[in-house]
Motif scaffolding. Structure first.
Motif, short mmCIF file in Angstrom:
data_model
loop_
_atom_site.label_atom_id
_atom_site.label_comp_id
_atom_site.label_asym_id
_atom_site.label_seq_id
_atom_site.Cartn_x
_atom_site.Cartn_y
_atom_site.Cartn_z
N GLY A 295 -11.39 33.30 -10.13
CA GLY A 295 -10.74 34.07 -8.82
C GLY A 295 -10.42 35.51 -9.12
N ALA A 296 -9.69 35.60 -10.42
CA ALA A 296 -9.13 36.99 -10.79
C ALA A 296 -10.30 37.85 -11.19
N ALA A 297 -11.55 37.26 -11.54
CA ALA A 297 -12.51 38.03 -11.89
C ALA A 297 -13.26 38.41 -10.78
N ILE A 298 -13.16 37.68 -9.42
CA ILE A 298 -13.86 38.17 -8.49
C ILE A 298 -12.99 39.12 -7.74
N ALA A 299 -11.70 38.97 -7.73
CA ALA A 299 -10.72 39.91 -7.12
C ALA A 299 -10.81 41.33 -7.77
N GLU A 300 -11.23 41.32 -8.95
CA GLU A 300 -11.27 42.75 -9.83
C GLU A 300 -12.46 43.51 -9.33
N LEU A 301 -13.56 42.52 -9.34
CA LEU A 301 -15.10 43.15 -8.94
C LEU A 301 -14.86 43.62 -7.58
N ALA A 302 -14.39 42.69 -6.73
CA ALA A 302 -14.30 43.20 -5.31
C ALA A 302 -13.45 44.56 -5.10
N ALA A 303 -12.43 44.52 -5.75
CA ALA A 303 -11.64 45.82 -5.54
C ALA A 303 -12.49 46.99 -5.95
N LYS B 292 -3.40 45.34 -12.30
CA LYS B 292 -4.63 45.68 -12.89
C LYS B 292 -5.76 46.45 -11.80
N ILE B 293 -5.68 45.77 -10.78
CA ILE B 293 -6.32 46.33 -9.46
C ILE B 293 -5.95 47.85 -9.07
N GLU B 294 -4.32 48.06 -8.98
CA GLU B 294 -4.03 48.96 -8.51
C GLU B 294 -4.02 50.10 -9.55
N GLN B 295 -4.09 49.89 -11.01
CA GLN B 295 -4.19 50.85 -12.00
C GLN B 295 -5.58 51.49 -12.05
N ALA B 296 -6.69 50.70 -11.35
CA ALA B 296 -7.91 50.82 -11.32
C ALA B 296 -8.20 51.81 -9.94
N GLY B 297 -7.11 52.20 -9.37
CA GLY B 297 -6.93 52.71 -7.88
C GLY B 297 -7.65 52.15 -6.84
N GLY B 298 -7.50 50.55 -6.88
CA GLY B 298 -7.66 49.67 -5.70
C GLY B 298 -6.51 49.09 -5.11
N GLN B 299 -7.08 48.39 -4.18
CA GLN B 299 -5.62 47.93 -3.16
C GLN B 299 -5.71 46.37 -3.38
N ALA B 300 -4.64 45.94 -3.44
CA ALA B 300 -4.66 44.20 -3.77
C ALA B 300 -3.08 43.88 -3.04
N LEU B 301 -3.21 42.47 -2.72
CA LEU B 301 -1.86 41.81 -2.07
C LEU B 301 -2.15 40.34 -2.70
#
Ligand code: NAP
Length: 249
Positions: A16-24, A47-56
């Motif tokens: 699930g974490a790997a999917i979250a990172e690829l999706a972001a 991790k997602i935010e540091q890469a410029g993505g948005q996650a909740l």
């Protein structure tokens, strides 16, 4: 262009974490649930935010219907219409034979793996279906190659729950095929995550990898890549399908 919003159940660790990172990284706004490991969930968001993505990250137990309703409501309120659901949260328990299992264990497995996935799919369809005024979307369910292998002497209950996920995938796909929703599944083989520790054998992947034609276990990202393809427009004519990602097993 409309915002792409994805909800992943059990996105704090493993597949699930790997999917979250690829999706972001692919431009989705990512919402994911976790059951109890807040620290792991926070680290995925960071991790997602540091890469410029948005996650909740949302705490929500998929075995509890009121938690599911609250989770979908929070996604609606925070990001608006859902475009993708990944039913990923899944559990197994201590390895044993069926003649050693009690009913409470079977109920826990089915409540999380099967009923949780059904209820999340129901909530997604209520939002995505053109029949309900939605704009369509895609659902991917995490099954397991255990659905075919049966999980003897380890967890036939878990394997059977994944058999139910395969049937949910095929049946729901046909039910909503004309309503703008594609429903597919991925059946991973043995993948390096914490789930095997729940069965009492953290090193299980290394024990069984000799039986995998490619002679190795999978990495979470290798499962996530198949999930992302199924959710993407590249899979626009694909529904009711399960992809085995097993190293040939
Ligand atoms: P994992 O490493 O054990 O991670 C499980 C994730 O699901 C965690 O984020 C956990 O949250 C969450 N979760 C567990 N129970 C939950 C619940 N009741 N409500 C909400 N979230 C819950 O698992 P994984 O190996 O990545 O497995 C992911 C999916 O792939 C599962 O459906 C599994 O059956 C399937 N699969 C895995 C393998 C494999 O070899 N790893 C093989 C075939 C299929 P917390 O962090 O809060 O605990």
């Amino acid at each position: 262009m409309d915002k792409k919003v994805m909800l992943i159940t059990g996105g704090s660790r493993g597949i699930g974490a790997a999917i979250a990172e690829l999706a972001a990284a692919d431009g989705y706004v990512v919402c994911f649930s976790y059951k109890s490991n807040r620290t792991a969930a926070d680290s995925v968001v960071r991790k997602i935010e540091q890469a410029g993505g948005q996650a909740l990250a949302l705490q929500a137990d998929v075995a509890v219907e009121t938690d599911i309703l609250r989770m979908f409501h929070e996604v609606d309120q925070t990001f608006g219409p859902l475009t993708a659901l990944v039913n990923n949260a899944g559990i197994l328990e201590q390895q044993m034979r069926v003649d050693q299992m009690d009913a409470a264990r079977m109920q826990r497995i089915f409540a999380t793996n099967v009923i949780g996935s059904f209820l999340c799919a129901r909530e997604a369809v209520r939002r995505m279906s053109t029949l309900h005024g939605g704009k369509g979307g895609a659902i991917v369910n995490l099954s397991s190659i255990a659905a075919k292998a049966g999980g003897p002497a380890e967890y036939v209950d878990y394997a059977a729950s994944k058999g139910a996920i395969d049937t949910l995938t095929v049946g729901l796909a046909k039910e909503v095929a004309t309503e703008g929703i594609r429903v597919n599944g991925v059946r991973p083989g043995v993948v390096y995550t914490d789930i095997h520790a729940s069965g009492g054998e953290p090193g299980r992947v290394d024990r069984v990898k000799a039986h995998v034609p490619m002679q190795r276990g999978g990495e979470p990202v290798e499962i996530a890549q198949a999930v992302m393809w199924l959710l993407s427009d590249k899979a626009s004519y694909t529904t009711g399908t399960l992809i085995d990602v097993t190293g040939g097993r």
